[in-house]
Scaffold this motif. Structure first.
Motif, mmCIF file in Angstrom:
data_model
loop_
_atom_site.group_PDB
_atom_site.id
_atom_site.type_symbol
_atom_site.label_atom_id
_atom_site.label_comp_id
_atom_site.label_asym_id
_atom_site.label_seq_id
_atom_site.Cartn_x
_atom_site.Cartn_y
_atom_site.Cartn_z
ATOM 1 N N CYS A 237 11.620 -4.892 16.142
ATOM 2 C CA CYS A 237 10.548 -5.892 16.615
ATOM 3 C C CYS A 237 9.854 -5.587 17.905
ATOM 4 C CB CYS A 237 11.057 -7.239 16.431
ATOM 5 S SG CYS A 237 10.076 -8.671 16.978
ATOM 6 N N THR A 238 8.643 -5.558 17.978
ATOM 7 C CA THR A 238 7.985 -5.006 19.141
ATOM 8 C C THR A 238 8.203 -6.216 20.112
ATOM 9 O OG1 THR A 238 5.790 -5.654 18.478
ATOM 10 C CG2 THR A 238 6.688 -3.518 18.077
ATOM 11 N N VAL A 239 8.246 -7.430 19.730
ATOM 12 C CA VAL A 239 8.258 -8.628 20.724
ATOM 13 C C VAL A 239 9.662 -8.642 21.404
ATOM 14 C CG1 VAL A 239 8.171 -11.163 20.937
ATOM 15 C CG2 VAL A 239 6.543 -9.807 19.570
ATOM 16 N N VAL A 240 10.895 -8.265 20.533
ATOM 17 C CA VAL A 240 12.202 -8.266 20.930
ATOM 18 C C VAL A 240 12.283 -7.350 22.162
ATOM 19 C CG1 VAL A 240 14.451 -8.013 20.447
ATOM 20 C CG2 VAL A 240 13.227 -9.536 19.112
ATOM 21 N N GLN A 241 11.508 -6.212 21.692
ATOM 22 C CA GLN A 241 11.610 -5.146 22.488
ATOM 23 C C GLN A 241 11.012 -5.326 23.972
ATOM 24 O OE1 GLN A 241 12.197 -1.652 21.771
ATOM 25 N NE2 GLN A 241 11.748 -0.977 23.993
ATOM 26 N N ALA A 242 9.989 -6.109 23.950
ATOM 27 C CA ALA A 242 9.660 -6.350 25.112
ATOM 28 C C ALA A 242 10.299 -7.539 25.986
ATOM 29 C CB ALA A 242 8.165 -7.168 24.872
ATOM 30 N N ALA B 28 19.864 -7.165 19.796
ATOM 31 C CA ALA B 28 18.985 -8.103 20.315
ATOM 32 C C ALA B 28 18.098 -8.867 19.371
ATOM 33 C CB ALA B 28 17.970 -7.357 21.360
ATOM 34 N N ALA B 29 17.758 -8.295 18.073
ATOM 35 C CA ALA B 29 17.110 -8.847 17.178
ATOM 36 C C ALA B 29 18.078 -10.094 16.538
ATOM 37 C CB ALA B 29 16.785 -7.949 16.132
ATOM 38 N N GLN B 30 19.314 -9.846 16.517
ATOM 39 C CA GLN B 30 20.392 -10.836 15.864
ATOM 40 C C GLN B 30 20.650 -12.117 16.913
ATOM 41 O OE1 GLN B 30 23.847 -9.057 14.536
ATOM 42 N NE2 GLN B 30 22.764 -7.482 13.170
ATOM 43 N N LEU C 135 24.919 -0.406 25.367
ATOM 44 C CA LEU C 135 24.409 -0.062 24.013
ATOM 45 C C LEU C 135 23.410 1.242 24.220
ATOM 46 C CD1 LEU C 135 24.860 -3.009 21.675
ATOM 47 C CD2 LEU C 135 26.752 -1.153 22.014
ATOM 48 N N ASP C 136 23.264 2.054 23.162
ATOM 49 C CA ASP C 136 22.107 2.858 23.314
ATOM 50 C C ASP C 136 20.910 2.240 23.026
ATOM 51 O OD1 ASP C 136 21.354 3.311 20.510
ATOM 52 O OD2 ASP C 136 23.454 3.779 20.198
ATOM 53 N N PRO C 137 19.832 2.623 23.414
ATOM 54 C CA PRO C 137 18.513 1.594 23.153
ATOM 55 C C PRO C 137 18.360 1.213 21.552
ATOM 56 C CG PRO C 137 17.954 3.652 24.666
ATOM 57 C CD PRO C 137 19.336 3.820 24.086
#
Ligand SMILES: [Zn+2]
Length: 212
Positions: A99-104, A148-150, A139-141
């Motif tokens: 998810c790009t929002v979670v990425q942000a 992070a999504a969870q 963790l690795d990216p």
């Protein structure tokens, strides 16, 4: 598959009884009066679930499937309150990965907010940023983004508990909260199991059809 560390699961139940209250029986193939909240990027999943598996009559989508805390002005809280008033007792927060929002949220240096409105919106999900930085920084990216999504979905379930009617309903067993993550990398829909304190594989066939 990512295994969550204890922490963000607090208050979301740890026993089998809690699991049945918080993540009740799945109405596979049947009608269910439910509110389904998902990310704007992943509309294929809820639409498929709506038609074939979980006929939701309250659909909410926003960037990053955020649940602002009770009392925050805006459409999400208004619809949560309206759905409860209309008789909805199952509330689903469906995140997705990647998810790009979670990425942000977890790597703002690499994915800065697209503008001031988005920056203000993301500020409401600071808990996701905090927990991931505190517990998953090693963790690795890719794995960090999956965790992070969870974490992010569980943080939104925590915010659902700030709505007094929902908190009271969870307490007396009349309201169920459901945390899902559509993991297109794994090709699976995961659901949160409070008894395990983890997301567990659930539907594989749905993701085969709906991933894009
Ligand atoms: Zn998304």
């Amino acid at each position: 598959m990512i295994k969550l560390k204890p922490g963000v699961q607090r208050g979301l139940g740890r026993t089998t009884e809690d699991a049945e209250r918080l993540n009740g029986p799945i109405p596979y193939g049947g009608y269910k009066n439910a509110l389904f909240l998902s990310c704007c990027e992943s509309n294929a999943v809820p639409l498929l679930l709506q038609r074939k598996y979980w006929r939701c009559n309250h659909m909410v989508q926003n960037p990053g499937n955020l649940v602002p805390p009770s009392g925050t002005p805006g459409a999400v809280g208004a619809e949560i309150e309206r759905a409860y008033e209309a008789g909805v007792r199952d509330f689903v927060v469906c995140g997705h990965h990647p998810c790009t929002v979670v990425q942000a949220l977890v790597a703002p240096e690499a994915s800065p907010p697209s503008g001031p409105s988005m920056a203000a919106w993301l500020a409401q999900a600071a808990e996701t940023t905090r927990v991931v930085a505190a517990s998953y920084a090693g963790l690795d990216p890719q794995a960090r983004l999956e965790a992070a999504a969870q974490v992010h979905v569980l943080a939104q379930l925590q915010n659902l508990l700030t709505y007094p009617a929902l908190a009271a309903g969870v307490e007396d067993g009349t309201v169920a909260l459901h945390g899902w993550v559509a993991n297109t990398a794994l090709g699976q829909l995961l659901h949160y199991d409070p008894a395990e304190g983890q997301f567990m594989p659930w539907l594989r066939t749905v993701m085969k059809v709906s991933s894009r």
